[in-house]
Enzyme design. Structure first.
Site, PDB file in Angstrom:
ATOM      1  CB  CYS A   1      43.960  24.170  79.621  1.00 50.33           C
ATOM      2  SG  CYS A   1      44.547  22.458  79.583  1.00 50.33           S
TER       3      CYS A   1
ATOM      4  CG  HIS B   1      39.735  23.303  77.255  1.00 51.52           C
ATOM      5  ND1 HIS B   1      40.580  24.104  76.516  1.00 51.52           N
ATOM      6  CD2 HIS B   1      40.503  22.304  77.760  1.00 51.52           C
ATOM      7  CE1 HIS B   1      41.808  23.604  76.561  1.00 51.52           C
ATOM      8  NE2 HIS B   1      41.786  22.510  77.308  1.00 51.52           N
TER       9      HIS B   1
ATOM     10  CD  GLU C   1      38.245  26.706  75.401  1.00 49.84           C
ATOM     11  OE1 GLU C   1      39.275  26.121  75.011  1.00 49.84           O
ATOM     12  OE2 GLU C   1      38.048  27.023  76.586  1.00 49.84           O
TER      13      GLU C   1
END
Length: 539
Positions: free
Chosen positions: A380, A506, A508
């Site tokens: 990001c 993102h 994750e």
């Protein structure tokens, strides 16, 4: 009622680990072949945590449908296969907003709107909505906060009413803390007794008490808690402080046989859970490989690890999948000496964030990694850092910047997305949720994913300015991932570098212990190679 409902409350202190407990229960029940759904009820008056300070609340976890939620939903995802959506979370702010909207629409036919019954009825409706949407065998409802908090009272009253109407289909777990007093040389059960008394005074009698403690509670202590809290002795369970990894929690609960106790009480006679694969992974976490890499995590909220919780976990997942281990070094980008530590690392990760504080420090980190050949992963804002650094020092656009940091920059290589500038509200107005991404073949990113189209979750307002894409390409920075719907740049990759990649999304949020995210795996692979041979010299 076609589903069973497990309510999880907490007492004595906050940060007991209710989220981890709920996630672990979900895993155990799924391993008993039950379909599980989860709901987090947060008593705070914010509509969602999207605008809350990370120091105060930790990271904001984003679902596929673009809902900004509590970090506990990240635990739910990492431990189980539960489908998470807007039906998986509710706050007091949302509940009150729904009730006020109905009052304005005349739904209550002129009645005086009150906490009871209108707020409590709305909370019950949220629970039923989650069940209707997901059709689970078991719905786990975690209530945030601590019993005794004023904000929690409407939620507890709603649970009391729900249990009264559906007693045979409900199970209540109260989680408490049993402290050890070193001076006295003993554990103290009085806080647990008082917490349960508070819960009982509201009208909720717990079916089980889950006691967290520094060390295992003796049978006599459990018997005392049973007697004074008026629950059966076999309904007092104990989990000790986790020594190595949060992923030990399901094994602790399994050892206590809590899921079997719950399913039998609810009339769900299922098979014993099989955690053999989970045990293997946890054992490897307890006994890490000697092949360890050091990753510098460069951010501005590094003093509070929960601000980057999913990133920490995703790095752990990836390292474990490669029979390696990872040491994560949080580096404050405002610290004038952080580059000295970063130079000793095997990789650098710059996570998401907002605002100009620490921005220039992150750019110097990206420059160091590019020049030294240190693997770099920008997520990001971290991707935008990569792009701005490259523009300044390779394209020689010395004043290049993001318009978020400098609205007057002559070279806005990062700019606000179309439609964002006219928005007044800040909450829930970013580009949120899952979007498709087309990946260019023959790239490191394509090699990592092994496929040409993926879905990833976003949370941003700014993007790469396509007016500069050809210039970047001419100088070796390529856009290798784009959104087919909007034509936005999603992934950039630098040529002639071992591994320097930035993503606007993102990744994750999708990583799990049993299914690490491929980009994190690729990043750790590159870090392992770098650690073995640090003689790279930039071409």
């Amino acid at each position: 009622m076609s589903f069973k409902c497990i309510f999880l409350t907490g007492g004595v202190v906050s940060s007991l680990g209710k989220g981890l407990t709920a996630a672990s229960l979900a895993l155990l029940l799924e391993r008993q072949s039950l379909k599980v759904s989860m709901l987090k009820l947060d008593p705070y008056l914010n509509v969602d945590p999207g605008t809350m300070n990370p120091y105060e609340h930790g990271e904001v976890y984003v679902t596929n449908d673009g809902i900004e939620t509590d970090l506990d939903l990240g635990h739910y995802h990492r431990f189980s296969s539960v489908k998470l959506s807007k039906y998986s979370t509710a706050t007091s702010g949302q509940i009150y907003a729904r009730v006020i909207k109905k009052e304005r629409e005349g739904v209550y036919l002129g009645s005086t709107v009150q906490v009871i019954p209108h707020i409590t009825n709305e909370i019950i409706e949220v629970i039923l909505e989650c069940a209707r949407e997901n059709q689970p065998d078991v719905l786990i409802v975690e209530i945030g906060g601590t019993v005794g908090d004023i904000e929690s009272l409407p939620f507890l009253e709603a649970i009391r009413q729900f249990r009264y109407e559906h007693a045979e289909n409900c199970f209540s777990i109260h989680m408490t803390y049993v402290p050890y007093l070193k001076a006295a040389g003993e554990v103290k059960t009085k806080p647990t007794q008082h917490s349960v008394q508070s819960l009982r005074s509201i009208g909720i009698i717990p079916d089980a008490i889950l006691c967290r403690s520094e060390s295992s509670l003796s049978p006599d202590v459990k018997k005392k808690i049973s007697l004074f809290c008026n629950v059966p002795n076999n309904a007092v369970f104990n989990v000790v402080d986790i020594e190595h990894s949060i992923y030990e929690m399901p094994l602790m609960l399994s050892q206590e046989n809590i899921s079997t106790f719950i399913t039998e009480k609810l009339g769900l006679f299922t098979k014993q859970e099989d955690l053999s694969d989970w045990k293997t992974l946890v054992e490897r976490l307890r006994n890490p490989s000697l092949d360890k890499v050091r990753i510098g995590l460069v951010g501005k909220y590094v003093q509070h690890k929960d601000a980057y919780k999913s990133v920490f976990e995703a790095l752990t997942h990836a390292a474990l999948s490669l029979n390696s281990s990872v040491e994560i070094l949080p580096l404050d980008s405002e610290d004038p000496h952080f580059l000295e530590t970063l130079e000793q690392c095997d990789g650098c990760l710059v996570p998401g964030g907002f605002g100009s504080r620490g921005w220039e420090g992150k750019i110097t980190a990206a420059k160091l990694c590019r020049e030294r050949g240190i693997p770099y992963f920008g997520i990001c804002l971290g991707m935008q850092v990569l792009v701005v650094e490259y523009a300044r020092n390779v394209l020689r656009l010395e004043k290049a910047n993001s318009t978020e940091m400098d609205a007057e920059t002559p070279d806005p290589v990062i700019c606000m997305m179309d439609g964002q500038a006219s928005l007044v509200a800040t909450g829930g107005t970013m580009r949120l949720g899952a979007y498709p991404c087309l990946i260019s073949p023959g790239t490191k990113v394509h090699e990592a994913y092994g496929e040409s189209e993926v879905m990833e979750r976003h949370r941003h307002r700014y993007e790469v300015n396509f007016d500069y894409v050809q210039q970047f390409k001419d100088f070796g920075l390529n856009v290798v991932g784009t959104c087919p719907q909007q034509g936005l740049c999603e992934i950039v990759e630098i040529e002639n570098h071992p591994w320097m990649i930035g993503v606007q999304f993102h990744p994750e949020f999708l990583s799990k212990l049993i299914a690490p995210h491929p980009l994190f795996v690729g990043f750790i692979q590159a870090a392992i190679l770098y650690s073995r041979n640090k003689s790279y010299v930039q071409a």
